[in-house]
Design a protein around this motif. Sequence first.
Motif, PDB file in Angstrom:
ATOM      1  N   THR A  15       0.827  -1.209   0.000  1.00 40.60           N
ATOM      2  CA  THR A  15       0.000   0.000   0.000  1.00 40.60           C
ATOM      3  C   THR A  15       0.863   1.261   0.000  1.00 40.60           C
ATOM      4  N   SER A  16       2.027   1.211   0.652  1.00 45.00           N
ATOM      5  CA  SER A  16       2.907   2.383   0.661  1.00 45.00           C
ATOM      6  C   SER A  16       3.399   2.702  -0.745  1.00 45.00           C
ATOM      7  N   GLU A  17       3.720   1.664  -1.520  1.00 48.26           N
ATOM      8  CA  GLU A  17       4.187   1.877  -2.887  1.00 48.26           C
ATOM      9  C   GLU A  17       3.044   2.336  -3.788  1.00 48.26           C
ATOM     10  N   LEU A  18       1.847   1.823  -3.534  1.00 49.97           N
ATOM     11  CA  LEU A  18       0.688   2.254  -4.314  1.00 49.97           C
ATOM     12  C   LEU A  18       0.386   3.725  -4.055  1.00 49.97           C
ATOM     13  N   ARG A  19       0.510   4.148  -2.807  1.00 50.30           N
ATOM     14  CA  ARG A  19       0.308   5.569  -2.484  1.00 50.30           C
ATOM     15  C   ARG A  19       1.318   6.441  -3.227  1.00 50.30           C
ATOM     16  N   ASP A  20       2.579   6.006  -3.229  1.00 51.50           N
ATOM     17  CA  ASP A  20       3.610   6.769  -3.937  1.00 51.50           C
ATOM     18  C   ASP A  20       3.285   6.858  -5.425  1.00 51.50           C
ATOM     19  N   LEU A  21       2.848   5.748  -5.986  1.00 48.32           N
ATOM     20  CA  LEU A  21       2.536   5.709  -7.414  1.00 48.32           C
ATOM     21  C   LEU A  21       1.436   6.702  -7.771  1.00 48.32           C
ATOM     22  N   LEU A  22       0.421   6.792  -6.914  1.00 48.78           N
ATOM     23  CA  LEU A  22      -0.718   7.669  -7.196  1.00 48.78           C
ATOM     24  C   LEU A  22      -0.528   9.080  -6.641  1.00 48.78           C
ATOM     25  N   GLY A  23       0.632   9.349  -6.055  1.00 49.29           N
ATOM     26  CA  GLY A  23       0.909  10.690  -5.550  1.00 49.29           C
ATOM     27  C   GLY A  23       0.194  11.017  -4.261  1.00 49.29           C
ATOM     28  N   CYS A  24      -0.015  10.010  -3.416  1.00 47.16           N
ATOM     29  CA  CYS A  24      -0.766  10.209  -2.166  1.00 47.16           C
ATOM     30  C   CYS A  24       0.072   9.860  -0.939  1.00 47.16           C
ATOM     31  N   ARG A  25       1.364  10.064  -1.021  1.00 47.74           N
ATOM     32  CA  ARG A  25       2.220   9.677   0.104  1.00 47.74           C
ATOM     33  C   ARG A  25       1.841  10.417   1.384  1.00 47.74           C
ATOM     34  N   ASP A  26       1.572  11.714   1.269  1.00 49.89           N
ATOM     35  CA  ASP A  26       1.313  12.534   2.456  1.00 49.89           C
ATOM     36  C   ASP A  26      -0.135  12.998   2.563  1.00 49.89           C
ATOM     37  N   LYS A  27      -1.036  12.386   1.820  1.00 47.60           N
ATOM     38  CA  LYS A  27      -2.450  12.747   1.927  1.00 47.60           C
ATOM     39  C   LYS A  27      -3.299  11.494   1.837  1.00 47.60           C
ATOM     40  N   LEU A  28      -4.547  11.626   2.264  1.00 51.37           N
ATOM     41  CA  LEU A  28      -5.456  10.478   2.327  1.00 51.37           C
ATOM     42  C   LEU A  28      -4.789   9.340   3.097  1.00 51.37           C
ATOM     43  N   THR A  29      -4.271   9.673   4.274  1.00 54.56           N
ATOM     44  CA  THR A  29      -3.487   8.703   5.039  1.00 54.56           C
ATOM     45  C   THR A  29      -4.330   7.550   5.576  1.00 54.56           C
ATOM     46  N   ASP A  30      -5.618   7.788   5.800  1.00 54.33           N
ATOM     47  CA  ASP A  30      -6.498   6.702   6.229  1.00 54.33           C
ATOM     48  C   ASP A  30      -6.863   5.856   5.009  1.00 54.33           C
ATOM     49  N   TRP A  31      -6.738   4.534   5.147  1.00 58.00           N
ATOM     50  CA  TRP A  31      -6.966   3.654   4.007  1.00 58.00           C
ATOM     51  C   TRP A  31      -8.369   3.809   3.430  1.00 58.00           C
ATOM     52  N   LYS A  32      -9.372   3.965   4.294  1.00 58.54           N
ATOM     53  CA  LYS A  32     -10.742   4.113   3.800  1.00 58.54           C
ATOM     54  C   LYS A  32     -10.876   5.371   2.949  1.00 58.54           C
ATOM     55  N   ASP A  33     -10.246   6.467   3.387  1.00 58.49           N
ATOM     56  CA  ASP A  33     -10.289   7.704   2.603  1.00 58.49           C
ATOM     57  C   ASP A  33      -9.552   7.532   1.279  1.00 58.49           C
ATOM     58  N   PHE A  34      -8.389   6.879   1.340  1.00 58.71           N
ATOM     59  CA  PHE A  34      -7.603   6.649   0.126  1.00 58.71           C
ATOM     60  C   PHE A  34      -8.394   5.806  -0.868  1.00 58.71           C
ATOM     61  N   ARG A  35      -9.048   4.787  -0.348  1.00 60.15           N
ATOM     62  CA  ARG A  35      -9.809   3.912  -1.241  1.00 60.15           C
ATOM     63  C   ARG A  35     -11.015   4.650  -1.824  1.00 60.15           C
ATOM     64  N   ARG A  36     -11.714   5.405  -0.985  1.00 56.60           N
ATOM     65  CA  ARG A  36     -12.941   6.072  -1.439  1.00 56.60           C
ATOM     66  C   ARG A  36     -12.653   7.208  -2.412  1.00 56.60           C
ATOM     67  N   ARG A  37     -11.595   7.969  -2.178  1.00 57.01           N
ATOM     68  CA  ARG A  37     -11.361   9.180  -2.962  1.00 57.01           C
ATOM     69  C   ARG A  37     -10.327   9.021  -4.067  1.00 57.01           C
ATOM     70  N   ALA A  38      -9.504   7.981  -4.001  1.00 54.01           N
ATOM     71  CA  ALA A  38      -8.465   7.809  -5.018  1.00 54.01           C
ATOM     72  C   ALA A  38      -8.592   6.476  -5.754  1.00 54.01           C
ATOM     73  N   LEU A  39      -8.534   5.377  -5.004  1.00 60.12           N
ATOM     74  CA  LEU A  39      -8.467   4.070  -5.650  1.00 60.12           C
ATOM     75  C   LEU A  39      -9.780   3.672  -6.321  1.00 60.12           C
TER      76      LEU A  39
END
Length: 282
Positions: A124-148
């Motif tokens: 998940t850390s590498e996926l965040r880096d890939l999508l440009g979300c290293r320092d935002k949407l830190t909660d997985w639920k938020d990351f999944r809902r708003r990005a993934l």
Amino acid sequence: MSEIRRFAAEARGGTPENDNRRVKDSVKRLQATVVEFNYLRSDGGRVWESSPLLSTCRIDERSGSLQYNFPSGLRERLVEQALYSMISLRVQWEFDSKYGLVLYETLKRYADRDAAQPWWSVKTSELRDLLGCRDKLTDWKDFRRRALDPALEEIDRLAEFCVLVIETRQGRGRGGGQVVAVTFQIERKPKEVAAATIRELEKPKVQRRGERKAKAEDIASTVDARKALHFLTGADAGTRLKWVKRAEAMGIELPKTASVVENLARWVPQIAAALVAEERIR
């Protein structure tokens, strides 16, 4: 150069210009763009490289030509075919989400592999880096809902393949622990589904946006209707009568004995949004 200016004008919906000002500005932006490569060597060691996208560029206004060069290190990567897939420019252009485009380009490499069911597993850390979300949407639920999830929804509509996401969790806690990795299982679309995707691509982008907005509004109104009906069904007679009067004031045609529970479904959906907002129903 005239053809480049004409193409650029069509892309931005304007008229061609007589000078090369916009072309020069675009070239300078490309020269300032940094390309990064992160990959694993065969021995498992990580390697990071960076390079400007373009090096020397030259516009000859007399001949109307534009010459550009890639840096030597980048040229080696560009000719390394194993790193790339045939990316459809037509599909790329139709993406609205930056997350969707990046994920599509990544998964396309795996979708093109000669495998019965291609897949890609990533931390998940590498996926965040890939999508440009290293320092935002830190909660997985938020990351999944708003990005993934929005990215996957666009891929499902526009790409020639669809994707199933499997989460890998670790530790204890609500939901089975923390999500530490995900696996993307990639499936090529059946012929009839692929045909529907082509029809979707043929629609103007404005039309697709309008259809998605209307669909989202329909879903929201349905959810509000369920909430409003549930609220009034369990409410006292005084509360139901209050909303009967509100509906009358809003010009809603009401059945006789509108406040009776059995009749709520005949008129409550029409005022559901207002009811949910004013009663602060979650």
